[in-house]
Write a protein that holds these residues in place. Structure first.
Motif, mmCIF file in Angstrom:
data_model
loop_
_atom_site.group_PDB
_atom_site.id
_atom_site.type_symbol
_atom_site.label_atom_id
_atom_site.label_comp_id
_atom_site.label_asym_id
_atom_site.label_seq_id
_atom_site.Cartn_x
_atom_site.Cartn_y
_atom_site.Cartn_z
ATOM 1 N N ASP A 1 9.089 -2.707 -11.391
ATOM 2 C CA ASP A 1 7.753 -2.373 -11.887
ATOM 3 C C ASP A 1 6.957 -3.642 -12.175
ATOM 4 O O ASP A 1 6.541 -3.906 -13.309
ATOM 5 C CB ASP A 1 7.848 -1.503 -13.146
ATOM 6 C CG ASP A 1 8.518 -0.178 -12.862
ATOM 7 O OD1 ASP A 1 7.881 0.685 -12.246
ATOM 8 O OD2 ASP A 1 9.698 -0.028 -13.217
ATOM 9 N N THR B 1 12.913 -8.277 -15.517
ATOM 10 C CA THR B 1 11.718 -7.631 -16.043
ATOM 11 C C THR B 1 12.186 -6.399 -16.811
ATOM 12 O O THR B 1 12.700 -5.444 -16.229
ATOM 13 C CB THR B 1 10.746 -7.220 -14.925
ATOM 14 O OG1 THR B 1 11.412 -6.348 -14.015
ATOM 15 C CG2 THR B 1 10.235 -8.441 -14.178
ATOM 16 N N ASN C 1 11.580 -3.345 -18.073
ATOM 17 C CA ASN C 1 10.487 -2.423 -17.766
ATOM 18 C C ASN C 1 10.580 -1.078 -18.448
ATOM 19 O O ASN C 1 9.634 -0.290 -18.376
ATOM 20 C CB ASN C 1 10.384 -2.226 -16.244
ATOM 21 C CG ASN C 1 11.682 -1.723 -15.646
ATOM 22 O OD1 ASN C 1 12.754 -1.953 -16.192
ATOM 23 N ND2 ASN C 1 11.607 -1.046 -14.512
ATOM 24 N N LYS D 1 8.132 3.681 -18.410
ATOM 25 C CA LYS D 1 8.209 2.436 -17.669
ATOM 26 C C LYS D 1 6.923 1.635 -17.889
ATOM 27 O O LYS D 1 5.842 2.210 -18.006
ATOM 28 C CB LYS D 1 8.388 2.714 -16.169
ATOM 29 C CG LYS D 1 9.675 3.429 -15.804
ATOM 30 C CD LYS D 1 10.867 2.514 -15.946
ATOM 31 C CE LYS D 1 12.164 3.218 -15.566
ATOM 32 N NZ LYS D 1 12.262 3.451 -14.110
ATOM 33 N N ARG E 1 4.784 -2.218 -16.801
ATOM 34 C CA ARG E 1 4.648 -3.147 -15.677
ATOM 35 C C ARG E 1 4.532 -4.582 -16.151
ATOM 36 O O ARG E 1 3.911 -4.879 -17.183
ATOM 37 C CB ARG E 1 3.429 -2.782 -14.832
ATOM 38 C CG ARG E 1 3.540 -3.275 -13.398
ATOM 39 C CD ARG E 1 2.743 -2.444 -12.448
ATOM 40 N NE ARG E 1 2.961 -2.879 -11.069
ATOM 41 C CZ ARG E 1 3.898 -2.392 -10.293
ATOM 42 N NH1 ARG E 1 4.694 -1.440 -10.726
ATOM 43 N NH2 ARG E 1 4.054 -2.855 -9.052
ATOM 44 N N THR E 2 5.127 -5.489 -15.371
ATOM 45 C CA THR E 2 5.029 -6.929 -15.582
ATOM 46 C C THR E 2 4.145 -7.519 -14.493
ATOM 47 O O THR E 2 4.311 -7.185 -13.321
ATOM 48 C CB THR E 2 6.422 -7.585 -15.523
ATOM 49 O OG1 THR E 2 7.229 -7.074 -16.573
ATOM 50 C CG2 THR E 2 6.323 -9.101 -15.654
ATOM 51 N N ALA F 1 8.137 -5.992 -20.731
ATOM 52 C CA ALA F 1 6.890 -5.349 -20.328
ATOM 53 C C ALA F 1 6.400 -4.357 -21.397
ATOM 54 O O ALA F 1 7.211 -3.821 -22.168
ATOM 55 C CB ALA F 1 7.108 -4.630 -18.994
#
Length: 449
Positions: free
Chosen positions: A351, A366, A368, A374, A376-377, A393
């Motif tokens: 993500d 990451t 996530n 979930k 996002r990065t 994230a």
């Protein structure tokens, strides 16, 4: 001439010894029903009707997932192949073109073969598909003169002379839709099973002065699947053909027998595929990319000049731009890696959006998932992510930024900044020796007790 297809998929498949409907067993990571529908769709049909029966809802869901335009009808009870085809009659009542009957458990009929049957319709009212069998066994025999079909003889009813014929019936049949249903209305069930058989149609056509013809295909196309052993045989046949096609189309396979393709795998010429690479569904690899040994790919796109592996895993949503390098023991999921990104080893990128020419150090993750959602990065261009960085994230790292090795990044990093997210290191002189001695003493004491 317009064409519609009727795909019979009502059977239980009891010899599979499975709770899964027979036509939903996978070959090359796709239900065998999808293989039949892939061949059908290549001819751009006016309509596709799938006749369901056993576990009808599951079969219909799979067919509609392949193509929402597919119509599904239920055959209940199941009274033979002609009865199954007749279930499609209301949907094709106003259709003026030809109809072809296929089987969901016979997945390898080629579009070229189906087109040959349509071409033969210029000469005959009813066309059946036959094959020269290496071992005719108990197949129905086709008694033919040239491409004219005189009759279909079931094995149990055949004379010794007819049993010596090696031209056998596949069950696939083509006729004008209107004529097909008119003939089906005249089919009788005066047989031991009291079922209505589609194989009666050529004889009924000839009885009213119409001609019947036969088109012959390779036996491998007519492989029907009724057992697990035949399913394994079908998988092997598909993979052999897919490997041969890849090589013919300019793809390098360093160890072809170890590479396994999915039904919808697409690979450009001059791509290089190493040993023991497994393709799941929905993978596209552009020309000039390389996938090294022991990679597993699914739902991803790899652009020209990218290099993946060895021992890498690309999961659905992984998008690799040109000249990306994904190394060993790296997993990418639902992430976009722009041109020139390098992720060398031991890393999870999920993500995320990674800007061009960024370098991701070993051990980066990451982070996530918060247990519910979930996040996002986002990493900018030309960034350098130090080894063992945890990116929690939602978080972003700017262009030309750098994270120090071992950092836990929980806040956004501005462009060109160095971010250090470590706990302060404290050294205790001599404490290591004392601690080890104490632990050994505790262990020794437990051993005596």
């Amino acid at each position: 001439m317009a064409v519609s297809f009727i795909v019979l998929a009502a059977g239980m498949g009891s010899r599979m010894n499975s709770d899964t409907p027979k036509v939903l067993h996978n070959i090359a990571s796709a239900p065998m029903l999808h293989h039949a529908l892939t061949a059908v769709r290549a001819l751009e049909p006016s309509r596709i009707v799938v006749v369901t029966g056993h576990e009808a809802a599951l079969v219909a869901k799979s067919a509609e997932a392949f193509d929402p335009a597919v119509d599904c009808v239920l055959q209940e009870p199941q009274l033979g192949t002609a009865h199954a085809v007749d279930m499609a009659a209301p949907l094709l009542a106003d259709f003026a073109g030809d109809a072809i009957v296929l089987y969901g458990d016979t997945p390898f009929i080629r579009p070229e073969t189906l087109q040959a049957m349509l071409d033969a319709r210029a000469r005959h009212s009813v066309v059946v598909l036959g094959f020269q069998a290496r071992d005719p066994g108990r197949y129905g025999r086709l008694v033919a003169s040239g491409d004219s079909l005189e009759k279909i003889v079931e094995y149990k009813d055949a004379s010794d002379e007819e049993r010596a014929i090696t031209l056998c019936n596949s069950g696939v049949l083509c006729a004008p839709a209107k004529l097909m249903f008119e003939l089906i209305a005249r089919v009788e069930n005066n047989n031991a099973a009291q079922e209505y058989y589609l194989t009666d149609l050529p004889a009924l056509a000839r009885a009213q002065g119409l001609s019947a013809g036969v088109v012959i295909c390779d036996e491998s196309e007519t492989l029907g699947i009724n057992t697990r052993a035949q399913l394994a045989e079908a998988e092997a046949a598909f993979q052999a053909r897919a490997r041969a096609d890849a090589l013919e189309n300019g793809v390098t396979l360093t160890a072809p027998e170890t590479v396994f393709f999915a039904l919808d795998t697409h690979i450009g010429r001059d791509a290089i595929i190493g040993a023991n690479v497994i393709f799941g569904p929905a993978v596209t690899i552009e020309s000039g990319a390389e996938v090294k040994a022991f990679c597993h790919l699914e739902g991803c796109h790899i652009s020209r000049g990218a290099v993946v592996g060895p021992f890498a895993r690309l999961r659905p949503g992984a998008e690799l731009a040109e000249d990306v390098h994904v190394g060993n023991f790296v997993e990418i999921k639902n992430a976009i890696l722009d041109e020139g990104v390098k992720v060398g080893h031991l890393t999870y990128i999920g993500d995320a959006d990674v800007g061009e020419f960024t370098n991701i150090g070993a051990g980066t993750v990451t982070c996530n998932y918060d247990g519910v959602m979930k996040h996002r990065t986002k990493i900018g261009k030309r960034a350098f992510i130090g080894s063992s960085t945890m990116l929690v994230a939602p978080v972003s790292v700017g262009n030309d930024a750098l994270t120090a090795s071992g950092s836990v990044i929980t806040e956004n990093v501005p462009d060109e900044a160095l971010s250090i997210g470590r706990a302060k290191q404290v050294n205790k002189p001599g404490l290591a020796t004392k601690l080890m001695a104490r632990l050994k003493a505790i262990k020794a004491a437990k051993g005596k007790s």
